[in-house]
Write a protein that holds these residues in place. Structure first.
Motif, PDB file in Angstrom:
ATOM      1  N   UNK A 342       0.830  -1.198   0.000  1.00 17.63           N
ATOM      2  CA  UNK A 342       0.000   0.000   0.000  1.00 17.63           C
ATOM      3  C   UNK A 342       0.864   1.247   0.000  1.00 17.63           C
ATOM      4  N   UNK A 343       0.492   2.214  -0.838  1.00 15.78           N
ATOM      5  CA  UNK A 343       1.099   3.541  -0.834  1.00 15.78           C
ATOM      6  C   UNK A 343       0.017   4.506  -0.365  1.00 15.78           C
ATOM      7  N   UNK A 344       0.198   5.020   0.844  1.00 19.13           N
ATOM      8  CA  UNK A 344      -0.837   5.812   1.512  1.00 19.13           C
ATOM      9  C   UNK A 344      -0.427   7.281   1.523  1.00 19.13           C
ATOM     10  N   UNK A 345      -1.357   8.161   1.126  1.00 18.60           N
ATOM     11  CA  UNK A 345      -1.089   9.605   1.241  1.00 18.60           C
ATOM     12  C   UNK A 345      -2.282  10.287   1.891  1.00 18.60           C
ATOM     13  N   UNK A 346      -2.106  11.560   2.212  1.00 17.49           N
ATOM     14  CA  UNK A 346      -3.168  12.370   2.827  1.00 17.49           C
ATOM     15  C   UNK A 346      -3.408  13.605   1.969  1.00 17.49           C
ATOM     16  N   UNK A 347      -3.376  13.390   0.652  1.00 18.69           N
ATOM     17  CA  UNK A 347      -3.469  14.501  -0.283  1.00 18.69           C
ATOM     18  C   UNK A 347      -4.884  14.798  -0.763  1.00 18.69           C
ATOM     19  N   UNK A 348      -4.997  15.123  -2.048  1.00 12.51           N
ATOM     20  CA  UNK A 348      -6.257  15.597  -2.626  1.00 12.51           C
ATOM     21  C   UNK A 348      -7.326  14.512  -2.708  1.00 12.51           C
ATOM     22  N   UNK A 349      -6.904  13.248  -2.771  1.00 14.04           N
ATOM     23  CA  UNK A 349      -7.873  12.161  -2.841  1.00 14.04           C
ATOM     24  C   UNK A 349      -8.447  11.980  -4.243  1.00 14.04           C
ATOM     25  N   UNK A 350      -9.150  10.870  -4.429  1.00 20.39           N
ATOM     26  CA  UNK A 350      -9.794  10.558  -5.708  1.00 20.39           C
ATOM     27  C   UNK A 350     -11.239  10.178  -5.417  1.00 20.39           C
ATOM     28  N   UNK A 351     -12.157  10.815  -6.104  1.00 23.12           N
ATOM     29  CA  UNK A 351     -13.580  10.548  -5.888  1.00 23.12           C
ATOM     30  C   UNK A 351     -13.899   9.087  -6.190  1.00 23.12           C
ATOM     31  N   UNK A 352     -14.835   8.470  -5.444  1.00 18.53           N
ATOM     32  CA  UNK A 352     -15.165   7.043  -5.661  1.00 18.53           C
ATOM     33  C   UNK A 352     -15.493   6.717  -7.104  1.00 18.53           C
ATOM     34  N   UNK A 353     -16.220   7.605  -7.792  1.00 20.94           N
ATOM     35  CA  UNK A 353     -16.613   7.319  -9.178  1.00 20.94           C
ATOM     36  C   UNK A 353     -15.440   7.374 -10.155  1.00 20.94           C
ATOM     37  N   UNK A 354     -14.301   7.925  -9.705  1.00 19.50           N
ATOM     38  CA  UNK A 354     -13.131   8.034 -10.589  1.00 19.50           C
ATOM     39  C   UNK A 354     -12.075   6.974 -10.302  1.00 19.50           C
TER      40      UNK A 354
END
Length: 411
Positions: A342-354
């Motif tokens: 796993x590569x975990x970040x706390x950034x902008x995120x990705x919407x579930x639909x994307x």
């Protein structure tokens, strides 16, 4: 030495017979109507009430179709047909109780049956392997004519023909299914390629337009005779940046196209690999925090797996809110089939639909962040080529967790 070779020959022949019988897939299925009909004809031709098709493995005799009694399985030692399986010619016995080969057999003595008349014809496959017999018999002594014997021999050949026909039909059906699968995949690939080509054309047009505008303006300045060094440097710089963006996109496209072919298969220490990635991305990581947990040794292509980790870490460092430093953690844990990284970040995120769409080539969800949209598509192709899986989840508290699973290391 000759004795050893002699002992070995039956074992080899048994193995060939079992393999041939397995190809026909008739031992575990209900009796086939075509074989039952053929056995019925054999009984009529011989003028007897009982007939069967026997397939003989290394340990048992299987009656796969019968006339006049219920099919069963017996040990090979009890089988009458096993005694004459390698005779090479049909065997016809008017009264088995008077034949020394069969007089003590349980099918003759009454323990299993009361066979008297007995006639058996070998079933020989196109590969020359005897897999069993077509057998007709009666509980009273009798004779058959030469014509009846020839007819039974021909029926034995038809038994093998039916087995072969069903086998070829099954193989043909499998080939048709495979061809349909390939056709569907080609249609999907062609559709994807069409969309891919359109997107490439669109994405290359923007930097190309910038280059052409800069060169056009530069040409106008030269023609007007008023080109000063500052303006020239500005226009040339714009053209160079546009060409660099095109070159970067082309390089990414070529890297994406190359993935998925022949891959190396060797031990890859993911811990050492991540350290190399940290060094290579020193500039991109800047003030980012990169925490690395315990990572396993897996089997795969070190160059391609490095591309996976480098893409994921670079993305984690890049997609952060303005003015914030990236916080990244790389760790692994055992999974059902191997390891989950796993590569975990706390950034902008990705919407579930994307989260599925971002693995398609040239897909970008944050247009204000530089990039070509090829990275995650390349990552998926590498993971797929290694027999693994990949996905995206939301990091608790916000951000993105990209995970991929790889098969366990080969010992």
């Amino acid at each position: 030495m000759l004795e050893q070779l002699s002992d070995h020959a039956p074992v080899v022949e048994d193995r060939r017979r079992v393999l041939e019988i397995d190809r026909y897939q008739v031992l575990l299925d209900p009796p086939r109507s075509d074989l039952v009909a053929l056995v019925d004809i054999a009984a009529q031709v011989a003028g007897v009430p009982l007939a069967t098709i026997n397939l003989i493995t290394d340990v048992a005799q299987h009656q796969i179709a019968t006339k006049g009694f219920d099919a069963s399985v017996c040990t090979r030692e009890d089988s009458m047909c096993n005694v004459v399986l390698h005779e090479g010619v049909p065997v016809v016995v008017p009264d088995a109780s008077q034949d020394p080969r069969f007089a003590d057999n349980p099918f003759v003595t009454g323990e299993i049956g009361d066979v008297r008349f007995y006639a058996t014809h070998q079933l020989v496959t196109p590969h020359g392997v005897v897999i069993g017999t077509l057998c007709v018999f009666d509980t009273v002594p009798r004779e058959i004519t030469d014509d009846q014997e020839r007819a039974l021999a021909e029926l034995a050949e038809r038994v093998v023909d039916l087995l072969e026909l069903e086998l070829r039909t099954r193989e043909l059906a499998s080939s048709v299914c495979e061809l349909e699968r390939v056709r569907d995949e080609l249609q999907r690939s062609n559709s994807q390629l069409t969309a891919f080509a359109g997107q490439v054309s669109h994405d290359l047009r923007n930097p190309l337009t910038a280059v052409r505008m800069s060169l056009s303006m530069l040409a106008e300045e030269v023609e007007a005779g008023g080109l000063d060094p500052v303006t020239a440097e500005y226009l040339v710089g714009r053209a160079e940046k546009g060409s660099e963006r095109m070159q970067a996109l082309i390089d990414d496209l070529l890297a994406y196209a190359r993935i998925g072919g022949q891959i190396a298969s060797k031990p890859v220490d993911l811990g050492g690999l991540v350290q190399d990635v940290r060094d290579d991305l020193a500039g991109a990581l800047g003030g980012a925090s990169l925490e690395v947990g315990e990572l396993p040794v897996v089997t795969g292509d070190p160059v391609q797996l490095r591309a996976v980790v480098q893409n994921l870490v670079a993305n984690a460092a890049k997609f952060v809110p303005a003015g914030q430093s990236a916080r990244i953690r790389v760790h692994a844990r055992p999974a059902a089939a191997g390891w989950r990284v796993e590569v975990v970040d706390h950034g902008l995120g990705i919407a579930p639909e994307d989260r599925e769409r971002v693995f398609e080539p040239l897909t970008r969800t944050h247009a204000d962040v530089p990039g070509s949209g090829i990275g995650l598509a390349t990552v998926r192709r590498v993971v797929d080529a290694h027999g693994g899986t990949i996905g995206i989840e939301e990091t608790p508290g916000g951000g993105t967790t990209v995970w991929f699973e790889l098969p366990a290391r080969e010992q």
